[in-house]
Design a protein around this motif. Structure first.
Motif, mmCIF file in Angstrom:
data_model
loop_
_atom_site.group_PDB
_atom_site.id
_atom_site.type_symbol
_atom_site.label_atom_id
_atom_site.label_comp_id
_atom_site.label_asym_id
_atom_site.label_seq_id
_atom_site.Cartn_x
_atom_site.Cartn_y
_atom_site.Cartn_z
ATOM 1 N N ILE A 125 0.840 -1.200 0.000
ATOM 2 C CA ILE A 125 0.000 0.000 0.000
ATOM 3 C C ILE A 125 0.872 1.245 0.000
ATOM 4 C CG2 ILE A 125 -1.756 1.269 1.287
ATOM 5 C CD1 ILE A 125 -2.716 -1.468 2.328
ATOM 6 N N PHE A 126 1.970 1.207 0.754
ATOM 7 C CA PHE A 126 2.865 2.364 0.814
ATOM 8 C C PHE A 126 3.456 2.661 -0.557
ATOM 9 C CE2 PHE A 126 6.881 4.530 1.648
ATOM 10 C CZ PHE A 126 6.463 5.527 2.508
ATOM 11 N N SER A 127 3.920 1.642 -1.260
ATOM 12 C CA SER A 127 4.511 1.883 -2.576
ATOM 13 C C SER A 127 3.457 2.336 -3.580
ATOM 14 C CB SER A 127 5.240 0.639 -3.076
ATOM 15 O OG SER A 127 4.345 -0.433 -3.196
ATOM 16 N N LEU A 128 2.227 1.850 -3.444
ATOM 17 C CA LEU A 128 1.147 2.319 -4.307
ATOM 18 C C LEU A 128 0.864 3.798 -4.079
ATOM 19 C CD1 LEU A 128 -1.210 1.389 -6.309
ATOM 20 C CD2 LEU A 128 -2.603 1.379 -4.246
ATOM 21 N N LEU A 129 0.783 4.193 -2.803
ATOM 22 C CA LEU A 129 0.513 5.595 -2.490
ATOM 23 C C LEU A 129 1.712 6.497 -2.774
ATOM 24 C CD1 LEU A 129 -1.521 5.276 0.821
ATOM 25 C CD2 LEU A 129 -2.375 5.787 -1.466
ATOM 26 N N ARG A 130 2.882 5.938 -2.751
ATOM 27 C CA ARG A 130 4.083 6.730 -3.028
ATOM 28 C C ARG A 130 4.261 6.956 -4.529
ATOM 29 N NH1 ARG A 130 7.938 9.258 -0.388
ATOM 30 N NH2 ARG A 130 10.079 9.014 -1.086
ATOM 31 N N GLY A 131 3.574 6.189 -5.328
ATOM 32 C CA GLY A 131 3.695 6.286 -6.778
ATOM 33 C C GLY A 131 2.723 7.290 -7.372
ATOM 34 N N VAL B 259 -0.426 7.012 -8.153
ATOM 35 C CA VAL B 259 -1.752 7.080 -7.524
ATOM 36 C C VAL B 259 -1.743 8.093 -6.384
ATOM 37 C CG1 VAL B 259 -3.454 5.765 -6.201
ATOM 38 C CG2 VAL B 259 -2.338 4.727 -8.169
ATOM 39 N N GLY B 260 -0.739 8.017 -5.539
ATOM 40 C CA GLY B 260 -0.630 8.962 -4.430
ATOM 41 C C GLY B 260 -0.414 10.381 -4.900
ATOM 42 N N ASN B 261 0.351 10.554 -5.969
ATOM 43 C CA ASN B 261 0.556 11.900 -6.518
ATOM 44 C C ASN B 261 -0.761 12.527 -6.932
ATOM 45 O OD1 ASN B 261 3.319 11.740 -6.177
ATOM 46 N ND2 ASN B 261 3.717 11.080 -8.271
ATOM 47 N N TRP B 262 -1.612 11.747 -7.607
ATOM 48 C CA TRP B 262 -2.899 12.281 -8.039
ATOM 49 C C TRP B 262 -3.829 12.569 -6.862
ATOM 50 C CZ3 TRP B 262 -4.414 14.550 -12.265
ATOM 51 C CH2 TRP B 262 -3.693 14.363 -13.423
ATOM 52 N N ILE B 263 -3.838 11.676 -5.887
ATOM 53 C CA ILE B 263 -4.686 11.908 -4.706
ATOM 54 C C ILE B 263 -4.229 13.167 -3.969
ATOM 55 C CG2 ILE B 263 -5.382 10.993 -2.459
ATOM 56 C CD1 ILE B 263 -5.164 8.186 -3.691
ATOM 57 N N ALA B 264 -2.916 13.331 -3.804
ATOM 58 C CA ALA B 264 -2.388 14.517 -3.129
ATOM 59 C C ALA B 264 -2.696 15.781 -3.929
ATOM 60 C CB ALA B 264 -0.881 14.374 -2.926
ATOM 61 N N PHE B 265 -2.566 15.699 -5.251
ATOM 62 C CA PHE B 265 -2.857 16.842 -6.106
ATOM 63 C C PHE B 265 -4.313 17.282 -5.961
ATOM 64 C CE2 PHE B 265 -4.427 18.366 -10.247
ATOM 65 C CZ PHE B 265 -3.674 19.529 -10.363
ATOM 66 N N VAL B 266 -5.235 16.319 -6.015
ATOM 67 C CA VAL B 266 -6.661 16.636 -5.879
ATOM 68 C C VAL B 266 -6.948 17.208 -4.494
ATOM 69 C CG1 VAL B 266 -8.967 15.592 -5.784
ATOM 70 C CG2 VAL B 266 -7.406 15.002 -7.634
ATOM 71 N N ALA B 267 -6.333 16.644 -3.462
ATOM 72 C CA ALA B 267 -6.555 17.137 -2.096
ATOM 73 C C ALA B 267 -6.068 18.567 -1.940
ATOM 74 C CB ALA B 267 -5.857 16.227 -1.096
ATOM 75 N N TRP C 95 -12.977 16.308 8.298
ATOM 76 C CA TRP C 95 -12.561 14.926 8.511
ATOM 77 C C TRP C 95 -11.565 14.457 7.468
ATOM 78 C CZ3 TRP C 95 -13.797 11.674 4.549
ATOM 79 C CH2 TRP C 95 -14.843 12.051 3.716
ATOM 80 N N LEU C 96 -11.373 15.235 6.393
ATOM 81 C CA LEU C 96 -10.381 14.864 5.379
ATOM 82 C C LEU C 96 -8.991 15.439 5.664
ATOM 83 C CD1 LEU C 96 -12.063 14.966 1.864
ATOM 84 C CD2 LEU C 96 -11.004 13.060 3.003
ATOM 85 N N GLU C 97 -8.871 16.242 6.707
ATOM 86 C CA GLU C 97 -7.577 16.867 7.007
ATOM 87 C C GLU C 97 -6.491 15.830 7.293
ATOM 88 O OE1 GLU C 97 -6.538 20.076 7.069
ATOM 89 O OE2 GLU C 97 -8.482 20.797 6.368
ATOM 90 N N MET C 98 -6.781 14.895 8.181
ATOM 91 C CA MET C 98 -5.782 13.882 8.551
ATOM 92 C C MET C 98 -5.444 12.937 7.392
ATOM 93 S SD MET C 98 -4.684 14.301 11.601
ATOM 94 C CE MET C 98 -5.135 15.190 13.043
ATOM 95 N N PRO C 99 -6.432 12.381 6.688
ATOM 96 C CA PRO C 99 -6.065 11.524 5.551
ATOM 97 C C PRO C 99 -5.284 12.271 4.471
ATOM 98 C CG PRO C 99 -8.344 11.143 6.152
ATOM 99 C CD PRO C 99 -7.880 12.304 6.955
ATOM 100 N N ALA C 100 -5.655 13.532 4.224
ATOM 101 C CA ALA C 100 -4.927 14.312 3.219
ATOM 102 C C ALA C 100 -3.493 14.567 3.662
ATOM 103 C CB ALA C 100 -5.641 15.638 2.957
ATOM 104 N N SER C 101 -3.309 14.843 4.949
ATOM 105 C CA SER C 101 -1.940 15.061 5.430
ATOM 106 C C SER C 101 -1.131 13.759 5.390
ATOM 107 C CB SER C 101 -1.945 15.657 6.837
ATOM 108 O OG SER C 101 -2.579 14.796 7.744
ATOM 109 N N LEU C 102 -1.785 12.617 5.616
ATOM 110 C CA LEU C 102 -1.089 11.330 5.500
ATOM 111 C C LEU C 102 -0.642 11.081 4.061
ATOM 112 C CD1 LEU C 102 -0.194 8.553 6.585
ATOM 113 C CD2 LEU C 102 -2.496 7.748 6.051
ATOM 114 N N ILE C 103 -1.531 11.321 3.110
ATOM 115 C CA ILE C 103 -1.173 11.131 1.696
ATOM 116 C C ILE C 103 -0.037 12.069 1.311
ATOM 117 C CG2 ILE C 103 -2.001 11.373 -0.681
ATOM 118 C CD1 ILE C 103 -3.085 8.921 0.616
ATOM 119 N N LEU C 104 -0.116 13.331 1.743
ATOM 120 C CA LEU C 104 0.965 14.273 1.439
ATOM 121 C C LEU C 104 2.278 13.826 2.064
ATOM 122 C CD1 LEU C 104 -0.821 17.726 1.750
ATOM 123 C CD2 LEU C 104 0.213 16.739 -0.291
#
Length: 201
Positions: A90-96, A98-106, A120-129
Motif C-alpha cells: 500500500i505504501f509503494s502504491l501511495l508513493r507512486g 496514484v498517491g501523486n494524483w490523490i495529493a494533487f486533488v486534495a 474529517w479529510l484533514e488527517m487523511p490528506a496530510s497522510l497522503i501528502l
C-alpha cells in the motif's frame, strides 16, 4: 484407413502431452504451495500481519476521533504512525502515481474550495501528502529499520498513557462505553512495535 490411423495416433500423442503437462503443473503448484507455507509460517509473516493490523487499528482510531466518539487524544500522532506502519504494498502504491494524483486533488480542493473541504479529510490528506513528499531517508531507511519501530512504540505508549489519563484511570478506560473501543485500538497499535522489537533483538 491409413489417414485415420495417423490421426488417432496424433490425437493420442497430443493427449499424452497435455496429460504430462498437467502433471507437471500439479507438481509445480504443490511445490509453490509448500514453499509459500514455509515462508509464511516464519516470524516474518507475523511481522507483516501485525504491521497490517496496526495500520488498520490506527486508521480505525482516526475514524473514531472524527465521529461522535471524539476523545482528548492527540490523534495527529496517528499520521506518522500510519506512515511508519503502512504495509509495503500500500505504501509503494501511495508513493507512486496514484498517491501523486490523490495529493494533487486534495491540495487543489483545499486551496480553491476550502468551504467544501470537510474537516474529517484533514488527517487523511496530510497522510497522503506525507507519504508522497517524504524524502527517501524517511520513506525507506527509517521506515524499514528498528528506528521506525521504536518511533511507533513511543507514539503508541504516549497515546495509551494519554487515553488512560483522560479516562480517569486504567480500570475506567475499559469500563466507559467510549473508552473500550479506543483502548482496544491503542493496544492493537502497540502489538506491531513490540513484535518488531522482539524480532530485531
Amino acid at each position: 484407413m491409413g489417414y485415420l490411423k495417423t490421426m488417432l495416433k496424433r490425437d493420442q500423442i497430443v493427449s499424452d502431452l497435455i496429460e504430462s503437462d498437467l502433471r507437471e503443473l500439479g507438481t509445480a503448484a504443490k511445490k509453490l504451495a509448500s514453499h509459500a507455507l514455509a515462508a509464511g509460517s516464519g516470524l516474518g509473516f507475523g511481522a507483516t500481519f501485525f504491521k497490517s493490523l496496526a495500520s488498520i487499528a490506527a486508521i480505525y482510531l482516526l475514524i473514531l476521533d472524527r465521529t461522535n466518539w471524539k476523545t482528548n487524544m492527540l490523534t495527529s500522532l496517528l499520521v506518522p504512525y500510519i506512515f511508519l506502519s503502512l504495509p509495503s504494498v500500500i505504501f509503494s502504491l501511495l508513493r507512486g502515481e496514484v498517491g501523486n494524483w490523490i495529493a494533487f486533488v486534495a491540495v487543489v480542493l483545499h486551496l480553491f474550495f476550502p468551504r467544501h473541504f470537510p474537516d474529517w479529510l484533514e488527517m487523511p490528506a496530510s497522510l497522503i501528502l506525507l507519504v508522497v513528499v517524504a524524502p527517501g531517508f524517511f520513506a525507506t531507511t527509517i521506515r524499514d529499520d528498528v528506528v521506525g519501530v521504536i518511533i511507533c512504540l513511543v507514539i503508541a505508549c504516549f497515546l495509551l498513557q494519554e487515553h488512560i489519563r483522560a479516562s480517569g484511570g486504567f480500570r475506567k478506560s475499559f469500563t466507559q462505553s467510549k473508552g473500550v473501543s479506543n483502548t482496544i485500538g491503542i493496544i492493537l497499535i502497540m502489538v506491531y512495535p513490540v513484535w518488531g522489537l522482539l524480532l530485531s533483538v
